[in-house]
Design an enzyme around this catalytic site. Structure first.
Site, PDB file in Angstrom:
ATOM      1  N   GLY A  50       0.310  -0.969   0.294  1.00  0.00           N
ATOM      2  CA  GLY A  50      -0.041  -0.180  -0.253  1.00  0.00           C
ATOM      3  C   GLY A  50       1.343   1.300  -0.104  1.00  0.00           C
ATOM      4  O   GLY A  50       0.269   2.138  -0.199  1.00  0.00           O
ATOM      5  N   CYS A  51       1.829   1.028  -0.079  1.00  0.00           N
ATOM      6  CA  CYS A  51       3.131   1.803   0.084  1.00  0.00           C
ATOM      7  C   CYS A  51       4.196   2.613  -1.393  1.00  0.00           C
ATOM      8  O   CYS A  51       4.035   1.356  -1.955  1.00  0.00           O
ATOM      9  CB  CYS A  51       3.918   2.477   0.722  1.00  0.00           C
ATOM     10  N   GLU A  52       4.372   3.573  -1.838  1.00  0.00           N
ATOM     11  CA  GLU A  52       4.388   3.878  -3.382  1.00  0.00           C
ATOM     12  C   GLU A  52       5.861   3.125  -3.321  1.00  0.00           C
ATOM     13  O   GLU A  52       6.678   2.482  -4.030  1.00  0.00           O
ATOM     14  CB  GLU A  52       4.542   5.066  -4.016  1.00  0.00           C
ATOM     15  N   SER A  53       6.884   3.448  -1.900  1.00  0.00           N
ATOM     16  CA  SER A  53       8.344   3.227  -1.416  1.00  0.00           C
ATOM     17  C   SER A  53       7.673   1.490  -0.930  1.00  0.00           C
ATOM     18  O   SER A  53       7.133   1.505  -0.580  1.00  0.00           O
ATOM     19  CB  SER A  53       8.926   4.000  -1.177  1.00  0.00           C
TER      20      SER A  53
END
Length: 136
Positions: A50-53
């Site tokens: 759920g995190c881009e990074s």
């Protein structure tokens, strides 16, 4: 819910700054405080989705109080994670459920600078913390 001494110190430090550039510099300094994770700890099992990074999260509980360790491949996000950790470390599972990420970062003067994707990522980290606490 009362804040721990590190969280209060973070609020004081960030409240004294005027612009985003000063806050961003301090944010990156906070990120340097995170203890490094080993390559083994940076596994898929510990990755927060759920995190881009890339973000990894580890949790331990002692006497019903949670301690988290986290890292990211993104420098600014490491600072945000460090600030989230000072807000949540030492809380019970019930107290974790009451944490409001947006309110916490607003209180630091960082709310407006959180892009929707960063905000979603931090909420995903907090939700993973809550899930880990609920599984114990």
């Amino acid at each position: 819910m009362t804040l721990g001494s590190e969280a209060v110190a973070a609020q004081q430090a960030f409240s004294q700054l005027q612009g985003w550039e000063q806050r961003a510099r301090l944010l990156m300094q906070w990120g340097e405080r995170l203890s490094a994770l080993s390559e083994a700890e940076k596994s898929e099992q510990h990755r927060v989705h759920g995190c881009e990074s890339q973000v990894w999260l580890l949790a331990d509980a002692a006497e019903g109080r949670w301690q988290f360790r986290a890292s990211s491949d993104a420098r600014l996000l490491r600072g945000l994670l460090a600030l989230l950790l000072v807000r949540v470390n030492g809380l019970s599972a019930e107290q974790l459920r009451q944490v409001d990420v947006a309110q916490w970062f607003d209180s630091l003067g960082l709310g407006r600078q959180l892009s929707p994707s960063r905000s979603n990522g931090l909420n995903a980290v907090l939700q993973r913390m809550r899930d880990l606490a609920a599984q114990s």
